[in-house]
Scaffold this active site. Sequence first.
Site, mmCIF file in Angstrom:
data_model
loop_
_atom_site.group_PDB
_atom_site.id
_atom_site.type_symbol
_atom_site.label_atom_id
_atom_site.label_comp_id
_atom_site.label_asym_id
_atom_site.label_seq_id
_atom_site.Cartn_x
_atom_site.Cartn_y
_atom_site.Cartn_z
ATOM 1 N N HIS A 174 32.221 44.225 37.612
ATOM 2 C CA HIS A 174 31.359 43.613 38.659
ATOM 3 C C HIS A 174 30.389 45.091 39.032
ATOM 4 C CE1 HIS A 174 33.137 42.666 42.943
ATOM 5 N NE2 HIS A 174 32.888 41.768 42.411
ATOM 6 N N CYS A 204 34.622 47.052 46.761
ATOM 7 C CA CYS A 204 34.303 46.364 44.998
ATOM 8 C C CYS A 204 33.424 47.541 44.661
ATOM 9 C CB CYS A 204 35.099 45.069 44.980
ATOM 10 S SG CYS A 204 33.941 43.857 45.717
ATOM 11 N N ASP A 247 40.072 50.567 44.773
ATOM 12 C CA ASP A 247 38.474 50.576 45.131
ATOM 13 C C ASP A 247 38.112 50.360 46.443
ATOM 14 O OD1 ASP A 247 39.155 47.673 45.332
ATOM 15 O OD2 ASP A 247 37.709 47.073 43.665
ATOM 16 N N ASN A 248 39.540 49.562 47.242
ATOM 17 C CA ASN A 248 38.711 49.939 48.712
ATOM 18 C C ASN A 248 40.442 49.851 49.119
ATOM 19 O OD1 ASN A 248 37.252 46.911 47.667
ATOM 20 N ND2 ASN A 248 39.073 46.317 48.397
#
Lengths: 483, 483
Positions: free
Chosen positions: A102, A39, A249-250
């Site tokens: 993040h 992330c 994001d992943n």
Amino acid sequence: MGWGDLGVFGEPSKETPNLDQMASEGMLFLDFYTANPLCSPSRAALLTGRLPVRNGFYTTNAHARNAYTPQDIVGGIPDSELLLPELLKKAGYTNKIIGKWHLGHRPQFHPMKHGFDEWFGSPNCHFGPFDNRALPNIPVYRDWEMIGRYYEDFKIDLKTGEANLTQIYLQEALDFISKQQASQQPFFLYWAIDATHAPVYASKRFLGTSQRGLYGDAVREIDDSIGKILKHLQKLGISENTFVFFTSDNGAALISAPKQGGSNGRFLCGKQTTFEGGMREPAIAWWPGHIPAGGVSHQLGNVMDLFTTSLSLAGLQPPSDRQIDGIDLLPAILQGKLIDRPIFYYRGNEMMAVRVGLYKAHYWTWSNSWEEYSKGIDFCPGQNVSGVTTHTQEEHTSLPLLFHLGRDPGEKYPLSFASDEYQRAMEQISVVVRQHKATVVPGEPQLNVCDKAVMNWSPPGCEKLGKCLKQPKSDPKKCIWPH
Amino acid sequence: MGWGDLGVFGEPSKETPNLDQMASEGMLFLDFYTANPLCSPSRAALLTGRLPVRNGFYTTNAHARNAYTPQDIVGGIPDSELLLPELLKKAGYTNKIIGKWHLGHRPQFHPMKHGFDEWFGSPNCHFGPFDNRALPNIPVYRDWEMIGRYYEDFKIDLKTGEANLTQIYLQEALDFISKQQASQQPFFLYWAIDATHAPVYASKRFLGTSQRGLYGDAVREIDDSIGKILKHLQKLGISENTFVFFTSDNGAALISAPKQGGSNGRFLCGKQTTFEGGMREPAIAWWPGHIPAGGVSHQLGNVMDLFTTSLSLAGLQPPSDRQIDGIDLLPAILQGKLIDRPIFYYRGNEMMAVRVGLYKAHYWTWSNSWEEYSKGIDFCPGQNVSGVTTHTQEEHTSLPLLFHLGRDPGEKYPLSFASDEYQRAMEQISVVVRQHKATVVPGEPQLNVCDKAVMNWSPPGCEKLGKCLKQPKSDPKKCIWPH
């Protein structure tokens, strides 16, 4: 979310009617990637247009390790990095981030110090609940100050899975869009919700509505929210003025499946790995009146391209004083062009693999360690490709493992080293890798040092709420990154 | 072809625009099955509306073995079975089969003895080339007589993969439809092409056009052909009078992947197995003006339903003197209803598994034997679910392995035996299984005996062509079915 979580990508329950419709009205990207299988680095790459190894979102504590920004991380996004909203400001954009930042939670890393004008959301994942002694609960910010904490002021019921967070984030988005439309101001909205991350939640209206269980409920709520955002743009009459891009994001965290994790379709493994399941993402571009409806693109794309593409849409140039990895996708989106470019798959500061055209060469393979695997941590459940999903870090730099992703999207059948096809492909790939490595000037690694003292004990605004917690003594240590 | 070979089901190259469009104009079935993980029994089930265990298309030579109709098979479709075309005749339909019959090749099994008015195609797979001594090449029939043999008169170039068969079969279909339209006669066309079966082929125009290699070329040619058939119906003005259904006879043969085998998406294993990858099929119903465009159905469907549904479309009742397993899908297709019915997964005469709602219970598990597996024969390449994809036949009849296919379509996470959910689901499933078993009167097994003498040495018409071959002495033996 993973590639395989969308109906349009073959999720067998087909429960994403709004995303499927977004694709049918816009352009579906089949070969779109994130910059990292985790992330924080992925999000840092999106906002800087640069690989994590350049922008500092990696660790050198051990070889080829994924790292992110937990509460005790000392690092964050360096001031020297230029973020998309900082640049968009110059073109008069108002920038808002809703959801998970993040990119570091210490004061100097605050999103509003990096170009955002507004923030509603949290600096970290919604892990918890914590006891506010060993660990503080994660704060939720409105702009400069926290307005509460997860589990305390923003409820997440881990037993039932009920939480209203996605609804709150949705309302924030609709309100911001309305406000911008009323003021006739251009805007950049980074709607970075943290569902479907574990612990998975959904609001009451969606609980129990999916064939797929709680994870599916969360997907349905996201799908529904995106439908509402698009309809809102249409209702306000600004859909033809608003470029919308959906991605993740992943790859889906298969380690949390089936209850808390999603699907990467037929791709190998998931989040944390540099196999396709870890980094190939669902991706849809939507811009009625500009993007031909129902378009499908095989352009190799990357979240970093959203940086460059957004600048292009705003009439801006990307910074010329640094290496930018993102490319402008507009020729692919608006004219159906295919731009030749590679995709790099990193874990920490190690280039694990590279994709050039339909070929993917693995220079290193690793799922996770035997030690972690023996504890039940499995990034590739039910999948085991001998010599590929290895539990020791295997170096293949002198003779990379090569796959043809057209014939073998699941990375099950490495090409024979002796074949002409291998030789031809590797000749081309070697040049690309050599050129790439020559450009890599690693940024100062941000994810090496952890310290309990930097946790979210007393975020700005905590006094007003009576929610300041006692900060322990500083004790910086190397962070431990097992994967 | 497998579920995952269609763009609309998430094949990452998305190379089936015509099938995808057929789905967007018609109804996509997400939970549609074949009656058997192998070709002949599946096709016999389609045409009789009955499970292979009833219509005789199974073997008792060993426990839970798949069997089909190779050249030396003695059996075939019994006269006592009523085939769809036999019944449709009563309503004035002209019936044609184009492609692979696979219900027996001895004279008594000829498709025109079982209700078809016309035939163009072959009785067996296009295996070969053979030397016409140990094995004859497979004949191609026009109606009652052979008109040549594969590899001799109908070229298949195994080196380049070039063959015009799909084009020939397409032209046959277009001509038949034109003829029927001109004569205003209702028709049933069973377009049972044998592409994408290995050895995989495509015509010159399609060779090298797919990202997926030769297999993808074949898929593209099928996709293109189906587009042409649908357009032909529209051009002739009979599309609103013509019900079209697309499906496959078993899951993709992963053993032939990646060069000669396709994809079952994220489903477990492939052809030959009773996991989802072996029996869940792509399925699309198309009938403009009747079926709502873009419909999606979770109706549990089966190829046997095409028997009953077709009768219903023709205003006929299914036979009442025997057990029919197919149901009339029209309420699901036209009114969006969901009809409660189970799906049974057989291997030979053993019920390996059953699906009721979203639950699937495995009473037996087996991929293939260790002996076969050690020779490199792998029906689940890169997939290994401990205790599920077993290489010994594992009996679970007293405590079936239970999966929830909504949360876990890949059959990776068996439910805990001790859970309430397991208990509740198995109570319901046990009743279904008990009721089913009470109705099963096995037909005389047709796939037990093999004899070189019955091969296609001298099919009718061989004299005219000078292609009669010398028949060896009869030497009937038990067929060997390793899987």
